[in-house]
Design an enzyme around this catalytic site. Structure first.
Site, PDB file in Angstrom:
ATOM      1  N   GLU A 103       0.858  -1.191   0.000  1.00 12.99           N
ATOM      2  CA  GLU A 103       0.000   0.000   0.000  1.00 12.99           C
ATOM      3  C   GLU A 103       0.896   1.244   0.000  1.00 12.99           C
ATOM      4  OE1 GLU A 103      -2.461   1.533  -0.727  1.00 12.99           O
ATOM      5  OE2 GLU A 103      -4.081   1.350   0.723  1.00 12.99           O
ATOM      6  N   ASP A 104       0.379   2.330  -0.531  1.00 10.71           N
ATOM      7  CA  ASP A 104       1.159   3.575  -0.527  1.00 10.71           C
ATOM      8  C   ASP A 104       1.146   4.236   0.844  1.00 10.71           C
ATOM      9  OD1 ASP A 104      -1.547   4.233  -0.722  1.00 10.71           O
ATOM     10  OD2 ASP A 104      -1.307   5.639  -2.378  1.00 10.71           O
ATOM     11  N   ASP A 107      -3.862   5.880   6.147  1.00  8.02           N
ATOM     12  CA  ASP A 107      -4.327   7.164   6.676  1.00  8.02           C
ATOM     13  C   ASP A 107      -5.323   6.863   7.812  1.00  8.02           C
ATOM     14  OD1 ASP A 107      -4.736   9.969   6.687  1.00  8.02           O
ATOM     15  OD2 ASP A 107      -6.385   9.811   5.286  1.00  8.02           O
ATOM     16  N   PHE A 156      -1.372  16.197   4.045  1.00 10.10           N
ATOM     17  CA  PHE A 156      -1.457  15.580   2.718  1.00 10.10           C
ATOM     18  C   PHE A 156      -0.081  15.563   2.047  1.00 10.10           C
ATOM     19  CE2 PHE A 156      -2.785  15.052  -1.687  1.00 10.10           C
ATOM     20  CZ  PHE A 156      -3.731  14.055  -1.541  1.00 10.10           C
ATOM     21  N   ARG A 169       2.552  12.194  -9.116  1.00 10.01           N
ATOM     22  CA  ARG A 169       3.006  10.814  -8.895  1.00 10.01           C
ATOM     23  C   ARG A 169       4.441  10.605  -9.359  1.00 10.01           C
ATOM     24  NH1 ARG A 169      -1.518   7.799  -7.518  1.00 10.01           N
ATOM     25  NH2 ARG A 169      -3.474   8.343  -8.558  1.00 10.01           N
TER      26      ARG A 169
HETATM   27  P1  5GP Z   1      -7.334   5.231   4.405  1.00  5.89           P
HETATM   28  O1  5GP Z   1      -8.367   4.287   3.886  1.00  5.89           O
HETATM   29  O2  5GP Z   1      -6.268   4.552   5.245  1.00  5.89           O
HETATM   30  O3  5GP Z   1      -7.942   6.413   5.104  1.00  5.89           O
HETATM   31  O4  5GP Z   1      -6.647   5.904   3.164  1.00  5.89           O
HETATM   32  C1  5GP Z   1      -5.928   5.178   2.290  1.00  5.89           C
HETATM   33  C2  5GP Z   1      -5.840   5.870   0.945  1.00  5.89           C
HETATM   34  O5  5GP Z   1      -6.114   7.272   0.968  1.00  5.89           O
HETATM   35  C3  5GP Z   1      -4.426   5.752   0.431  1.00  5.89           C
HETATM   36  O6  5GP Z   1      -4.213   4.524  -0.214  1.00  5.89           O
HETATM   37  C4  5GP Z   1      -4.329   6.934  -0.497  1.00  5.89           C
HETATM   38  O7  5GP Z   1      -4.831   6.569  -1.761  1.00  5.89           O
HETATM   39  C5  5GP Z   1      -5.232   7.967   0.122  1.00  5.89           C
HETATM   40  N1  5GP Z   1      -4.434   8.932   0.934  1.00  5.89           N
HETATM   41  C6  5GP Z   1      -4.463   9.085   2.273  1.00  5.89           C
HETATM   42  N2  5GP Z   1      -3.625  10.057   2.679  1.00  5.89           N
HETATM   43  C7  5GP Z   1      -3.048  10.551   1.556  1.00  5.89           C
HETATM   44  C8  5GP Z   1      -2.065  11.579   1.308  1.00  5.89           C
HETATM   45  O8  5GP Z   1      -1.550  12.267   2.204  1.00  5.89           O
HETATM   46  N3  5GP Z   1      -1.717  11.792   0.016  1.00  5.89           N
HETATM   47  C9  5GP Z   1      -2.253  11.072  -1.011  1.00  5.89           C
HETATM   48  N4  5GP Z   1      -1.836  11.364  -2.242  1.00  5.89           N
HETATM   49  N5  5GP Z   1      -3.168  10.093  -0.827  1.00  5.89           N
HETATM   50  C10 5GP Z   1      -3.556   9.831   0.448  1.00  5.89           C
HETATM   51 MG    MG Z   2      -3.889   3.741  -1.941  1.00  7.02          MG
END
Ligand code: 5GP
Ligand code: MG
Length: 184
Positions: A103-104, A107, A156, A169
Protein backbone atom coordinates in the site's frame (compact mmCIF):
# COMPACT_ATOMS: atom_id res chain seq x y z
CA UNK A 1 14.48 18.97 -7.46
CA UNK A 2 12.87 22.13 -6.08
CA UNK A 3 12.26 22.54 -2.32
CA UNK A 4 8.69 23.69 -2.89
CA UNK A 5 6.33 22.66 -5.69
CA UNK A 6 2.95 23.96 -6.75
CA UNK A 7 0.39 21.39 -7.91
CA UNK A 8 -2.97 22.69 -9.07
CA UNK A 9 -3.84 25.25 -6.36
CA UNK A 10 -1.66 23.93 -3.50
CA UNK A 11 1.96 24.24 -2.37
CA UNK A 12 4.01 21.31 -1.11
CA UNK A 13 7.47 21.37 0.49
CA UNK A 14 9.98 18.56 0.20
CA UNK A 15 9.79 16.21 3.19
CA UNK A 16 12.35 13.60 2.11
CA UNK A 17 14.44 13.01 -0.97
CA UNK A 18 14.61 10.02 -3.26
CA UNK A 19 17.95 8.84 -1.81
CA UNK A 20 16.53 8.66 1.73
CA UNK A 21 13.50 6.79 0.38
CA UNK A 22 15.72 4.32 -1.50
CA UNK A 23 17.77 3.64 1.64
CA UNK A 24 14.65 2.92 3.69
CA UNK A 25 13.05 0.77 0.98
CA UNK A 26 16.26 -1.29 0.77
CA UNK A 27 16.05 -1.96 4.53
CA UNK A 28 12.40 -2.97 4.22
CA UNK A 29 13.32 -5.33 1.38
CA UNK A 30 16.00 -6.93 3.54
CA UNK A 31 13.48 -7.43 6.38
CA UNK A 32 10.94 -8.99 4.00
CA UNK A 33 13.63 -11.23 2.48
CA UNK A 34 14.73 -12.41 5.92
CA UNK A 35 11.17 -13.01 7.20
CA UNK A 36 10.04 -14.97 4.12
CA UNK A 37 13.35 -16.79 3.43
CA UNK A 38 12.73 -20.09 1.66
CA UNK A 39 9.12 -19.21 0.86
CA UNK A 40 7.49 -18.01 -2.35
CA UNK A 41 5.80 -14.67 -1.78
CA UNK A 42 2.78 -13.24 -3.58
CA UNK A 43 2.73 -9.43 -3.50
CA UNK A 44 -0.59 -7.66 -4.11
CA UNK A 45 0.11 -4.02 -4.97
CA UNK A 46 -2.83 -1.64 -4.66
CA UNK A 47 -3.09 0.71 -7.66
CA UNK A 48 -2.52 3.49 -8.36
CA UNK A 49 -0.56 4.92 -5.44
CA UNK A 50 1.73 1.98 -4.65
CA UNK A 51 3.13 1.35 -8.12
CA UNK A 52 6.50 3.04 -7.55
CA UNK A 53 6.96 1.70 -4.02
CA UNK A 54 6.05 -1.80 -5.24
CA UNK A 55 8.50 -1.59 -8.15
CA UNK A 56 11.34 -0.49 -5.86
CA UNK A 57 10.50 -2.94 -3.06
CA UNK A 58 10.29 -5.88 -5.46
CA UNK A 59 13.79 -5.20 -6.74
CA UNK A 60 15.30 -5.48 -3.26
CA UNK A 61 13.46 -8.69 -2.34
CA UNK A 62 15.71 -11.69 -2.84
CA UNK A 63 13.46 -14.78 -2.68
CA UNK A 64 10.92 -15.98 -5.26
CA UNK A 65 8.12 -13.45 -5.64
CA UNK A 66 5.00 -13.06 -7.76
CA UNK A 67 3.29 -9.71 -8.16
CA UNK A 68 -0.32 -8.91 -8.95
CA UNK A 69 -1.63 -5.35 -9.27
CA UNK A 70 -5.12 -4.83 -7.86
CA UNK A 71 -7.54 -1.94 -7.86
CA UNK A 72 -10.24 -1.35 -5.25
CA UNK A 73 -13.63 0.18 -5.38
CA UNK A 74 -15.91 0.72 -2.43
CA UNK A 75 -19.63 1.10 -2.82
CA UNK A 76 -22.55 1.10 -0.46
CA UNK A 77 -24.21 -2.28 -0.42
CA UNK A 78 -27.93 -2.52 -0.93
CA UNK A 79 -28.42 -3.87 2.57
CA UNK A 80 -27.54 -2.48 5.99
CA UNK A 81 -24.08 -4.07 6.04
CA UNK A 82 -22.86 -0.88 4.34
CA UNK A 83 -19.59 -0.73 2.43
CA UNK A 84 -18.41 -3.62 0.34
CA UNK A 85 -14.93 -3.70 -1.13
CA UNK A 86 -14.66 -4.97 -4.67
CA UNK A 87 -11.23 -6.09 -5.82
CA UNK A 88 -10.42 -5.79 -9.52
CA UNK A 89 -7.48 -7.58 -11.13
CA UNK A 90 -6.96 -10.31 -8.54
CA UNK A 91 -6.03 -12.94 -11.12
CA UNK A 92 -4.05 -15.12 -8.68
CA UNK A 93 -5.65 -17.67 -6.36
CA UNK A 94 -4.35 -16.56 -2.97
CA UNK A 95 -5.49 -19.68 -1.03
CA UNK A 96 -2.51 -21.21 0.82
CA UNK A 97 -0.21 -18.47 -0.49
CA UNK A 98 2.00 -16.15 1.56
CA UNK A 99 0.51 -12.77 0.65
CA UNK A 100 2.08 -9.35 1.18
CA UNK A 101 -0.26 -6.45 0.48
CA UNK A 102 1.62 -3.37 -0.75
CA UNK A 103 0.00 0.00 0.00
CA UNK A 104 1.16 3.58 -0.53
CA UNK A 105 -0.16 5.07 2.70
CA UNK A 106 -2.32 4.12 5.67
CA UNK A 107 -4.33 7.16 6.68
CA UNK A 108 -7.59 6.48 8.59
CA UNK A 109 -7.07 2.74 8.04
CA UNK A 110 -10.51 2.38 6.44
CA UNK A 111 -9.28 0.88 3.17
CA UNK A 112 -7.38 -1.94 4.86
CA UNK A 113 -10.05 -2.38 7.54
CA UNK A 114 -12.43 -3.26 4.71
CA UNK A 115 -10.01 -5.10 2.43
CA UNK A 116 -8.20 -7.41 4.86
CA UNK A 117 -11.32 -9.43 5.88
CA UNK A 118 -12.17 -9.95 2.20
CA UNK A 119 -8.69 -11.36 1.59
CA UNK A 120 -8.68 -13.44 4.79
CA UNK A 121 -11.86 -15.15 3.57
CA UNK A 122 -9.86 -16.53 0.66
CA UNK A 123 -7.66 -18.39 3.18
CA UNK A 124 -4.10 -17.32 2.38
CA UNK A 125 -1.35 -19.15 4.30
CA UNK A 126 -0.36 -15.72 5.69
CA UNK A 127 -1.37 -12.12 5.05
CA UNK A 128 0.80 -9.11 5.97
CA UNK A 129 0.93 -5.46 4.90
CA UNK A 130 3.84 -3.36 3.69
CA UNK A 131 3.08 0.35 3.45
CA UNK A 132 5.37 3.11 2.23
CA UNK A 133 3.83 5.65 4.62
CA UNK A 134 1.67 5.74 7.72
CA UNK A 135 -0.13 8.62 9.41
CA UNK A 136 -0.78 7.32 12.95
CA UNK A 137 -2.37 10.65 13.90
CA UNK A 138 -5.18 10.12 11.38
CA UNK A 139 -6.07 6.56 12.33
CA UNK A 140 -9.76 5.74 12.90
CA UNK A 141 -9.51 1.96 12.50
CA UNK A 142 -7.05 -0.30 14.36
CA UNK A 143 -4.82 -1.11 11.41
CA UNK A 144 -1.03 -1.46 11.56
CA UNK A 145 1.36 -2.73 8.90
CA UNK A 146 4.10 -5.30 9.46
CA UNK A 147 6.44 -3.18 7.34
CA UNK A 148 6.24 0.64 7.35
CA UNK A 149 8.61 2.85 5.39
CA UNK A 150 8.01 6.12 7.27
CA UNK A 151 5.52 7.52 9.74
CA UNK A 152 4.55 11.08 8.85
CA UNK A 153 2.41 13.88 10.31
CA UNK A 154 -1.29 14.09 9.48
CA UNK A 155 -0.80 16.28 6.39
CA UNK A 156 -1.46 15.58 2.72
CA UNK A 157 1.60 14.30 0.80
CA UNK A 158 2.46 13.84 -2.88
CA UNK A 159 5.27 12.25 -4.87
CA UNK A 160 6.82 8.79 -5.17
CA UNK A 161 3.56 7.46 -6.61
CA UNK A 162 1.11 9.54 -4.58
CA UNK A 163 -0.97 12.17 -6.35
CA UNK A 164 -2.97 15.29 -5.75
CA UNK A 165 -5.91 15.19 -8.18
CA UNK A 166 -3.93 13.15 -10.66
CA UNK A 167 -0.66 15.05 -10.57
CA UNK A 168 2.61 14.59 -8.67
CA UNK A 169 3.01 10.81 -8.89
CA UNK A 170 6.19 11.20 -10.95
CA UNK A 171 8.04 13.31 -8.37
CA UNK A 172 11.01 11.22 -7.14
CA UNK A 173 10.99 12.97 -3.74
CA UNK A 174 8.13 13.11 -1.21
CA UNK A 175 6.39 16.46 -0.61
CA UNK A 176 4.06 17.56 2.18
CA UNK A 177 1.41 20.25 2.05
CA UNK A 178 2.42 23.72 3.21
CA UNK A 179 0.63 27.05 3.32
CA UNK A 180 3.89 28.95 2.74
CA UNK A 181 4.62 30.21 -0.75
CA UNK A 182 8.19 29.82 -2.08
CA UNK A 183 10.58 32.72 -1.26
CA UNK A 184 11.96 33.35 -4.81
P1 5GP B 1 -7.33 5.23 4.40
O1 5GP B 1 -8.37 4.29 3.89
O2 5GP B 1 -6.27 4.55 5.25
O3 5GP B 1 -7.94 6.41 5.10
O4 5GP B 1 -6.65 5.90 3.16
C1 5GP B 1 -5.93 5.18 2.29
C2 5GP B 1 -5.84 5.87 0.94
O5 5GP B 1 -6.11 7.27 0.97
C3 5GP B 1 -4.43 5.75 0.43
O6 5GP B 1 -4.21 4.52 -0.21
C4 5GP B 1 -4.33 6.93 -0.50
O7 5GP B 1 -4.83 6.57 -1.76
C5 5GP B 1 -5.23 7.97 0.12
N1 5GP B 1 -4.43 8.93 0.93
C6 5GP B 1 -4.46 9.08 2.27
N2 5GP B 1 -3.62 10.06 2.68
C7 5GP B 1 -3.05 10.55 1.56
C8 5GP B 1 -2.06 11.58 1.31
O8 5GP B 1 -1.55 12.27 2.20
N3 5GP B 1 -1.72 11.79 0.02
C9 5GP B 1 -2.25 11.07 -1.01
N4 5GP B 1 -1.84 11.36 -2.24
N5 5GP B 1 -3.17 10.09 -0.83
C10 5GP B 1 -3.56 9.83 0.45
MG1 MG C 1 -3.89 3.74 -1.94
Amino acid sequence: MAGTVCIHDLYFRRLMDGDAIATRVRTLGEEVSRDYAGKRLLCLAILNGSFIFAADLLRVISMEVDICFIRLSSYSGADSTGKVTTIFGLTENIAQRHVLLIEDIIDTGKTLHELLPVLHEKQPASLQVATFLSKPGARRYPIEASYTGFTIPDQFVVGYGLDYNGLGRNLPDLYIRTTEEPQE
